[in-house]
Design an enzyme around this catalytic site. Structure first.
Site, PDB file in Angstrom:
ATOM      1  N   GLU A   1     -42.327 -27.400  15.824  1.00  0.00           N
ATOM      2  CA  GLU A   1     -40.917 -27.137  15.532  1.00  0.00           C
ATOM      3  C   GLU A   1     -40.184 -28.434  15.175  1.00  0.00           C
ATOM      4  OE1 GLU A   1     -39.147 -24.958  18.744  1.00  0.00           O
ATOM      5  OE2 GLU A   1     -37.103 -25.254  18.040  1.00  0.00           O
TER       6      GLU A   1
ATOM      7  N   ASN B   1     -37.597 -31.834  17.883  1.00  0.00           N
ATOM      8  CA  ASN B   1     -36.155 -32.094  17.703  1.00  0.00           C
ATOM      9  C   ASN B   1     -35.893 -33.306  16.802  1.00  0.00           C
ATOM     10  OD1 ASN B   1     -36.025 -30.806  20.837  1.00  0.00           O
ATOM     11  ND2 ASN B   1     -34.558 -30.042  19.356  1.00  0.00           N
TER      12      ASN B   1
ATOM     13  N   SER C   1     -39.393 -23.258  27.423  1.00  0.00           N
ATOM     14  CA  SER C   1     -39.359 -24.585  26.822  1.00  0.00           C
ATOM     15  C   SER C   1     -39.453 -25.605  27.954  1.00  0.00           C
ATOM     16  CB  SER C   1     -38.037 -24.742  26.047  1.00  0.00           C
ATOM     17  OG  SER C   1     -37.910 -26.029  25.511  1.00  0.00           O
TER      18      SER C   1
ATOM     19  N   ASP D   1     -35.795 -25.436  13.105  1.00  0.00           N
ATOM     20  CA  ASP D   1     -34.691 -25.096  14.016  1.00  0.00           C
ATOM     21  C   ASP D   1     -33.421 -25.736  13.434  1.00  0.00           C
ATOM     22  OD1 ASP D   1     -32.798 -25.152  16.080  1.00  0.00           O
ATOM     23  OD2 ASP D   1     -34.168 -25.815  17.639  1.00  0.00           O
TER      24      ASP D   1
ATOM     25  N   ASP E   1     -42.076 -28.857  20.171  1.00  0.00           N
ATOM     26  CA  ASP E   1     -40.771 -29.023  19.529  1.00  0.00           C
ATOM     27  C   ASP E   1     -40.380 -30.496  19.569  1.00  0.00           C
ATOM     28  OD1 ASP E   1     -38.201 -28.846  18.525  1.00  0.00           O
ATOM     29  OD2 ASP E   1     -37.422 -27.578  20.140  1.00  0.00           O
TER      30      ASP E   1
ATOM     31  N   GLY F   1     -33.024 -20.948  22.105  1.00  0.00           N
ATOM     32  CA  GLY F   1     -32.019 -20.935  23.166  1.00  0.00           C
ATOM     33  C   GLY F   1     -31.306 -22.259  23.247  1.00  0.00           C
TER      34      GLY F   1
ATOM     35  N   LYS G   1     -43.736 -23.819  25.404  1.00  0.00           N
ATOM     36  CA  LYS G   1     -43.318 -24.782  24.368  1.00  0.00           C
ATOM     37  C   LYS G   1     -43.110 -26.132  25.043  1.00  0.00           C
ATOM     38  CE  LYS G   1     -38.813 -25.423  22.177  1.00  0.00           C
ATOM     39  NZ  LYS G   1     -37.738 -24.768  21.390  1.00  0.00           N
ATOM     40  N   LEU G   2     -43.795 -27.133  24.512  1.00  0.00           N
ATOM     41  CA  LEU G   2     -43.647 -28.487  25.052  1.00  0.00           C
ATOM     42  C   LEU G   2     -42.725 -29.283  24.157  1.00  0.00           C
ATOM     43  CD1 LEU G   2     -47.388 -29.402  25.839  1.00  0.00           C
ATOM     44  CD2 LEU G   2     -45.714 -28.253  27.330  1.00  0.00           C
ATOM     45  N   LYS G   3     -41.754 -29.944  24.754  1.00  0.00           N
ATOM     46  CA  LYS G   3     -40.928 -30.890  24.011  1.00  0.00           C
ATOM     47  C   LYS G   3     -41.770 -32.143  23.782  1.00  0.00           C
ATOM     48  CE  LYS G   3     -36.871 -28.859  23.693  1.00  0.00           C
ATOM     49  NZ  LYS G   3     -36.277 -28.582  22.367  1.00  0.00           N
TER      50      LYS G   3
ATOM     51  N   LYS H   1     -31.289 -19.356  16.188  1.00  0.00           N
ATOM     52  CA  LYS H   1     -30.325 -19.490  17.281  1.00  0.00           C
ATOM     53  C   LYS H   1     -28.992 -19.020  16.731  1.00  0.00           C
ATOM     54  CE  LYS H   1     -32.310 -23.551  19.483  1.00  0.00           C
ATOM     55  NZ  LYS H   1     -32.191 -25.012  19.579  1.00  0.00           N
TER      56      LYS H   1
HETATM   57  O1  OSB Z   1     -34.517 -27.470  20.201  1.00  0.00           O
HETATM   58  O2  OSB Z   1     -34.867 -25.537  20.943  1.00  0.00           O
HETATM   59  C1  OSB Z   1     -34.295 -26.623  21.042  1.00  0.00           C
HETATM   60  C2  OSB Z   1     -32.310 -26.738  24.285  1.00  0.00           C
HETATM   61  C3  OSB Z   1     -31.157 -27.381  23.864  1.00  0.00           C
HETATM   62  C4  OSB Z   1     -31.066 -27.797  22.560  1.00  0.00           C
HETATM   63  C5  OSB Z   1     -32.125 -27.586  21.687  1.00  0.00           C
HETATM   64  C6  OSB Z   1     -33.262 -26.916  22.100  1.00  0.00           C
HETATM   65  C7  OSB Z   1     -33.362 -26.524  23.434  1.00  0.00           C
HETATM   66  C8  OSB Z   1     -34.563 -25.896  24.011  1.00  0.00           C
HETATM   67  C9  OSB Z   1     -34.368 -25.035  25.229  1.00  0.00           C
HETATM   68  O3  OSB Z   1     -35.670 -26.090  23.605  1.00  0.00           O
HETATM   69  C10 OSB Z   1     -34.280 -23.624  24.844  1.00  0.00           C
HETATM   70  C11 OSB Z   1     -33.826 -22.735  25.966  1.00  0.00           C
HETATM   71  O4  OSB Z   1     -34.662 -22.266  26.730  1.00  0.00           O
HETATM   72  O5  OSB Z   1     -32.622 -22.437  26.088  1.00  0.00           O
HETATM   73 MG    MG Z   2     -35.805 -26.638  18.776  1.00  0.00          MG
END
Ligand code: OSB
Ligand code: MG
Length: 370
Positions: free
Chosen positions: A214, A191, A135, A239, A189, A291, A161-163, A263
């Site tokens: 995501e 969020n 990520s 998620d 992703d 994660g 995976k790009l935020k 998760k």
């Molecule tokens: O949305 O998947 C998520 C980290 C913290 C909180 C939410 C997310 C994430 C990550 C990192 O995307 C995932 C990882 O490599 O632990």
């Molecule tokens: Mg996520």
């Protein structure tokens, strides 16, 4: 198993670099480990949340109180404690899945260690190594992002995976596709950073052949995700919205997602995580393991889960050095883009006392509590 003592160890580990998402920027992993001492074994687990409730509504200080005052008393009252009995014992307490997960997982670790069985065997793993995705946080420039992605690909990561967030979506995806080609397994992703009014902008991502988008919309907006899904070719993955097997069944039935990020912390533990895997598999929905920047303690257990048959997409199960220059366990090291599934008793992870001491902020006994 009879529980004799439960200890909370607050830890803080520096990250190798800032990790930026649409909800904030992190520079440390600041959380706690829960240690459960039973009459013939000891187990450890890691709380999945952060000090601030930005990803979900739980947070470190709140979780300590709900564990001490509401969860631990219900579990110790069972007398003979097994992980399988914990879900029912804690059901009267509404929500708090991350706090429930850390307690159930520490008990499960102790229990499995007492009969020398691994998480992988207990959960039903069918692989001895799992492919690793990574990520990648939001950055200040496209060039900085391309350098970061190039570094991860050189290390062997098999999926990127790009935020994303409004203002950092189409341009970074286009730049990564241009530089690394159409065959790179790529996903994004958000969020929860978008609304249904942004459907036009999200539709622009369709041309890049992403594996999935995501959690574009709010966690409680299953209907919005179902509407959005009709407007996009790219599959939606949830998620934040999925906190139980029931949520997963609902989201799948509504057409709110075609993929699920599992998760264990977010869903109350590994037993519920396995139920989500089972529900999704029964509907032909692929899952992958997410994660929360886990130390080796949480990472080890996630690798066991990711080895179940329905985990057909690479997860955010990265190597330890993705986030930590030094971990509190032996590090997980990438080998040909994969990580090994631990085979030792329980999670298979052992905390290194010296490293733990250096990263410990405080320790407190939660049970017995005076
Ligand atoms: O949305 O998947 C998520 C980290 C913290 C909180 C939410 C997310 C994430 C990550 C990192 O995307 C995932 C990882 O490599 O632990
Ligand atoms: Mg996520």
């Amino acid at each position: 198993m009879k529980i004799e003592r439960i200890e909370l160890v607050h830890i803080r580990l520096p990250l190798v670099g800032d990790f930026r998402t649409s909800f904030g920027s992190m520079r440390d992993k600041d959380t706690f480990l829960l240690g459960v001492v039973g009459d013939d074994a000891e187990g450890w687990a890691e709380f999945g949340g952060d000090p601030e409730p930005l990803y979900c509504d739980e947070y470190v200080a709140g979780a300590e109180l709900v564990l001490r005052d509401h969860l631990i008393p219900r579990v110790t009252a069972l007398g003979d404690v097994t992980a399988a009995r914990i879900g029912q014992a804690l059901a009267p307490v509404k929500r708090h899945p991350l706090a429930k997960a850390v307690l159930e997982t520490a008990v499960l670790d102790a229990e499995l260690r007492s009969y020398r069985m691994s998480f992988a065997t207990y959960l039903g793993a069918v692989r001895d190594r799992v492919p690793s995705g990574v990520s990648v946080g939001i950055m200040d420039s496209a060039q900085e992002l391309l350098d970061a992605v190039a570094g991860y690909l050189a290390q062997g990561y098999v999926r990127i995976k790009l935020k994303i967030e409004p203002g950092w979506d189409v341009a970074p995806v286009r730049a990564v596709r241009r530089e690394f080609g159409d065959d790179l397994p790529l996903q994004v992703d958000a969020n929860t950073a978008y609304s249904l009014a942004d459907a036009g902008q999200l539709r622009r991502l369709d041309e890049f052949g992403l594996l999935l988008i995501e959690q574009p919309l709010a966690e409680d907006d299953l209907r919005g995700h179902a509407e959005l899904a009709k407007l996009l070719h790219t599959p939606l993955c949830l998620d934040e919205s999925i906190t139980s097997a029931r949520d997963a069944a609902t989201a799948i039935a509504l057409g709110a997602c075609r993929v699920v990020n599992i998760k264990p912390a977010r869903v109350g533990g590994y037993l519920e995580a396995r139920r989500i895997h089972d529900v999704a598999s029964a509907s032909g929905v692929p899952v992958w393991c997410g994660g929360m920047l886990e130390t080796g303690v949480g990472r080890a257990a996630n690798l066991a889960l990711a080895a179940l048959p329905g985990f057909v997409l690479p997860g955010d199960t990265s190597a330890s050095d993705r986030f930590f220059a030094e971990d509190i366990t032996e590090p997980f090291v990438l080998d040909d883009g994969h990580l090994p599934v631990p085979t030792g008793p329980g999670t298979g992870a052992t905390v290194l006392p010296d490293a733990l001491r250096r990263f410990t902020v405080t320790r407190r006994d939660l049970y017995p509590h005076h």
